[in-house]
Design an enzyme around this catalytic site. Sequence first.
Site, short mmCIF file in Angstrom:
data_model
loop_
_atom_site.label_atom_id
_atom_site.label_comp_id
_atom_site.label_asym_id
_atom_site.label_seq_id
_atom_site.Cartn_x
_atom_site.Cartn_y
_atom_site.Cartn_z
CG ASP A 1 -27.50 -74.79 -19.35
OD1 ASP A 1 -27.49 -74.42 -20.53
OD2 ASP A 1 -28.19 -74.25 -18.47
CG ASP B 1 -27.88 -68.64 -20.84
OD1 ASP B 1 -26.71 -68.28 -20.69
OD2 ASP B 1 -28.54 -68.38 -21.85
#
Length: 244
Positions: free
Chosen positions: A33, A35
Amino acid sequence: YGLLKLEIRGLFLYSKGERLERIMDVKGLLVMDVDGTLVQEEGIDLLAHQAGVGEKVARLTSKAMNGHLDFSSSLRERVALLKGLKTSVFADLQKQIKVNPGAEQLITELHRRGYKVGLVSGGFHELIDPLASALEIDLVCANRLESKQGYLTGRVYGPIVTPEGKKEKLLTWANQYHLRLNQTVAMGDGANDLPMIEAAGIGIAFMAKPIVAEKAPYHIEKRDLSQVLNIIDQHGKDKKCTSF
């Protein structure tokens, strides 16, 4: 002499005249991922602050990342609040994004080991692509923001990267490089990362929300992405060591 290409179980041999070049199989795949994992900020929250709706969007983001809201519908709701924001803001926000410690060490070492590194994000290409290029990331999948005449329309362009979509991208990339799932690593911090974390050979919760920390096999509890290397090295050797 013509160019000859032979494929044998993912091993490619190229021959041109007397020149023979051998390209070995990719050894593994890390998908993470962006953020809250690769970087410390939530990209949409930075955009919302510029649009004057920071607090409202931050609340929605927190609920979505903790699994309390449907991700796709909450993303559309948050993006709608960005309508009218100038697209020139993307370049300005690049200066505010902080990469988590250990990222460059992790990426460099995995490349040395023959891994591919991919990013799969519920965030936006407009913020992620320059960062991915600077870090020499191999693969990127994210959302796109629709714009017209230099302003955001408040809509997402194209399909939304859903939690299941993250898992599917992990599987697609693994297949692309002829990898088994036990040769893959997935890492994230939010509820939308759980499907890929649970599907990968090594699933890691990084500084994660409680719902993710409860279900992920491995946990990194300090802001240091290089700890992923320790998990890969220890995987299968010490079943009791799950937190780093």
